[in-house]
Motif scaffolding. Structure first.
Motif, short mmCIF file in Angstrom:
data_model
loop_
_atom_site.label_atom_id
_atom_site.label_comp_id
_atom_site.label_asym_id
_atom_site.label_seq_id
_atom_site.Cartn_x
_atom_site.Cartn_y
_atom_site.Cartn_z
N ALA A 22 1.23 -1.14 -0.06
CA ALA A 22 0.33 -0.20 0.00
C ALA A 22 0.84 1.49 0.23
O ALA A 22 2.05 1.61 0.38
N LYS A 23 0.33 1.74 -0.83
CA LYS A 23 1.06 3.70 -0.90
C LYS A 23 0.95 3.97 1.11
O LYS A 23 0.28 3.58 1.55
N GLY A 24 2.33 4.23 0.74
CA GLY A 24 2.77 4.54 2.57
C GLY A 24 3.18 3.35 3.62
O GLY A 24 3.28 3.88 5.16
N GLN A 25 3.53 2.73 3.01
CA GLN A 25 3.69 1.27 3.55
C GLN A 25 4.89 0.95 3.74
O GLN A 25 6.15 0.79 2.94
N GLU A 26 5.45 0.42 5.14
CA GLU A 26 6.51 0.09 5.02
C GLU A 26 6.61 -1.04 4.24
O GLU A 26 6.28 -1.85 5.05
N VAL A 27 7.99 -1.96 3.75
CA VAL A 27 7.89 -3.58 3.12
C VAL A 27 9.57 -3.52 4.13
O VAL A 27 10.66 -3.22 3.97
N LEU A 28 9.20 -5.41 4.62
CA LEU A 28 10.71 -5.71 5.46
C LEU A 28 10.34 -6.67 4.57
O LEU A 28 9.57 -7.85 5.23
N ILE A 29 12.11 -6.75 4.01
CA ILE A 29 12.18 -8.29 3.58
C ILE A 29 12.79 -9.30 4.00
O ILE A 29 14.11 -8.42 4.39
N ALA A 49 5.08 0.86 -6.30
CA ALA A 49 3.68 0.71 -5.83
C ALA A 49 3.71 2.22 -4.24
O ALA A 49 2.43 1.93 -3.59
N GLY A 50 4.79 2.73 -4.07
CA GLY A 50 4.69 3.95 -2.55
C GLY A 50 4.98 3.54 -1.49
O GLY A 50 4.70 4.36 -1.00
N ALA A 51 5.78 2.14 -1.04
CA ALA A 51 6.29 1.82 -0.03
C ALA A 51 7.36 3.41 0.44
O ALA A 51 8.12 4.25 -0.79
N THR A 52 7.16 3.69 1.43
CA THR A 52 7.95 4.92 2.30
C THR A 52 9.35 4.19 2.26
O THR A 52 10.39 4.45 2.10
N LEU A 53 9.63 2.98 2.60
CA LEU A 53 10.67 2.51 2.71
C LEU A 53 10.93 0.82 3.28
O LEU A 53 10.35 0.79 3.33
N VAL A 54 12.20 0.30 2.08
CA VAL A 54 12.81 -0.94 1.68
C VAL A 54 13.34 -1.48 2.41
O VAL A 54 14.68 -1.30 2.22
N THR A 55 13.28 -2.47 3.00
CA THR A 55 14.94 -2.89 4.26
C THR A 55 15.14 -4.77 4.28
O THR A 55 13.58 -4.96 4.25
N THR A 56 16.08 -4.67 3.32
CA THR A 56 16.12 -6.10 3.80
C THR A 56 17.02 -6.60 4.32
O THR A 56 18.03 -6.28 4.63
#
Ligand code: ZN
Ligand code: ZN
Length: 409
Positions: A22-29, A49-56
């Motif tokens: 979703a827009k504004g969502q963080e993603v943890l990978i 897609a609007g992620a605010t921060l993607v952390t892997t």
């Protein structure tokens, strides 16, 4: 299509149909280090897609192995609780969760099973708060796979390494529908078909399932207010996600005390780096009271002795024998794929989504309703083209549900 084009479609499918970021969502990978090219593409699609921060967080199997070879004894009772607590905090803050698997299924097969069991227990205990947020669908989440040289070698031991890796990628793209013209649309249609199946099963209100086949004569009682799930799920943050890609199963909650009879596994089980083959067990009042295996019995015993719930069922799932994963004829040595090739059961933790109003119930209430609880959740395959399954209605009538591994109605 070139490999890079397919990889990009797969990444887009993961972000749009799998996680539905979703827009504004963080993603943890979390991912194996071999997945860098895939993770980079996923990260691009997540930001689009609007992620605010993607952390892997990357994992290196050679370092996992180094611990078994050189680690002090106390190492095997240690887990990074601080990291898992941080993950739980991220989920409470609304972060989406993507798990990418691709480990060597036999990585730990030569190691001391006692140390492996201790390390798993320490890890499961520390990870539990984060895992409960995932299994309870506090947030949208998804598990996908990435072909790696070690995994490919275990699936295609006869092929030269580069060919094996390419063959595993081809199988992944095919089984996940990433090679179709419109993968995201294909997943929508597939989810709809699974939904029609779960709607029908939910309307029947079966009190039990009866299995018959070679080495199998088993009755699995279901909890009274069970819910059949499959395909897309609506997380409690309102986002519709596909938790597993691929997924062909419909599944529900067995009653922790109402499983009786014998069952034989129809495929080998890869558990925490070891293979368990030829599993045959007998249940009494929901509990495994006898266990046999042609190979890896020691590992299997340790697994079901993890805690009280580890010898009871937490999931029962139906998969037609004609599923694309079964049709591939490949044994992936990886549950994400193999569980979608055959009907299966899982010992250990039950899924709250399979019990009506589970989120308003206390631990004790859930247990009283028949929901199993454990540090582990391990699926094993009991379906094949030779298994017949009946649904037993409230008045005791047995209706044909699957015949020779295919849907009967
Ligand atoms: Zn399952
Ligand atoms: Zn499962």
């Amino acid at each position: 299509m070139t490999h890079d084009e397919l990889l990009d479609r797969y990444a887009e499918l993961t972000v749009r149909a799998g996680l539905n970021v979703a827009k504004g969502q963080e993603v943890l990978i979390t991912a194996p280090i071999e997945a860098v090219p895939l993770v980079r593409r996923i990260t691009v699609h997540a930001y689009k897609a609007g992620a605010t921060l993607v952390t892997t967080l990357y994992n290196d199997e050679q370092n996992t192995l180094a611990r078994y070879v050189h680690g002090a004894d106390a190492s095997f009772d240690t887990a990074p609780a601080w990291l898992f607590n941080g993950m739980a905090e991220a989920f409470r803050g609304g972060a989406a969760r993507l798990g990418i698997i691709g480990e060597d299924p036999a990585l730990l097969s030569g190691q001391d099973t006692e140390k492996v069991a201790r390390a798993n227990r320490a890890r499961s205990t520390a990870y539990r708060p984060a895992l409960e947020l995932i299994t309870g669908f506090a947030i949208n989440w998804c598990i996908i796979s990435c072909a790696t040289p070690a995994w490919a070698k275990s699936v295609f031991p006869e092929l030269p390494p580069a060919e094996g890796l390419a063959a595993l990628w081809r199988a992944i793209f095919k089984c996940t529908r990433a090679d179709l013209a419109d993968p995201v649309g294909a997943w929508e249609a597939h989810s709809k078909a699974l939904r029609a199946r779960t709607d029908r099963l939910n309307a029947r209100r079966y009190k039990a399932l009866k299995y018959r086949g070679p080495g199998t004569d088993l009755t699995i009682g279901l909890v009274d207010n069970h819910i059949w799930c499959g395909g897309a799920s609506t997380a409690r943050n309102g986002i519709v996600c596909n938790p597993n890609i691929p997924s062909e199963e419909v599944f529900t909650m067995p009653h922790r005390e109402r499983v009786d009879g014998t069952v034989s596994a129809t495929k080998p089980l890869s558990y925490q780096g070891s293979f368990i083959e030829g599993i045959r067990v007998r249940f009494e009042n929901g509990r495994i009271v006898e266990a046999h295996a042609d190979k890896g019995l020691d590992v299997f015993r340790k697994m079901i002795e993890t805690d009280e719930g580890a010898a009871r069922l937490g999931e029962v799932a139906l998969v037609p024998h004609s599923s694309p994963i079964a049709a591939s004829g490949i044994i992936f040595n990886e549950t994400l794929f193999d569980e979608n090739a055959a009907s299966h059961i899982a010992v250990g933790q039950a899924y709250s989504q399979n019990l009506r109003n589970a989120h308003e119930m206390s631990k004790e209430q859930k247990q009283a309703a028949g929901a199993n609880s454990s540090l582990i959740h391990v699926d094993w395959m009991i379906g094949s083209g030779q298994i017949d399954i009946d649904g037993v209605t409230a008045d005791g009538t047995a209706e044909p549900l699957m015949r020779q591994g295919e849907w009967a109605a």
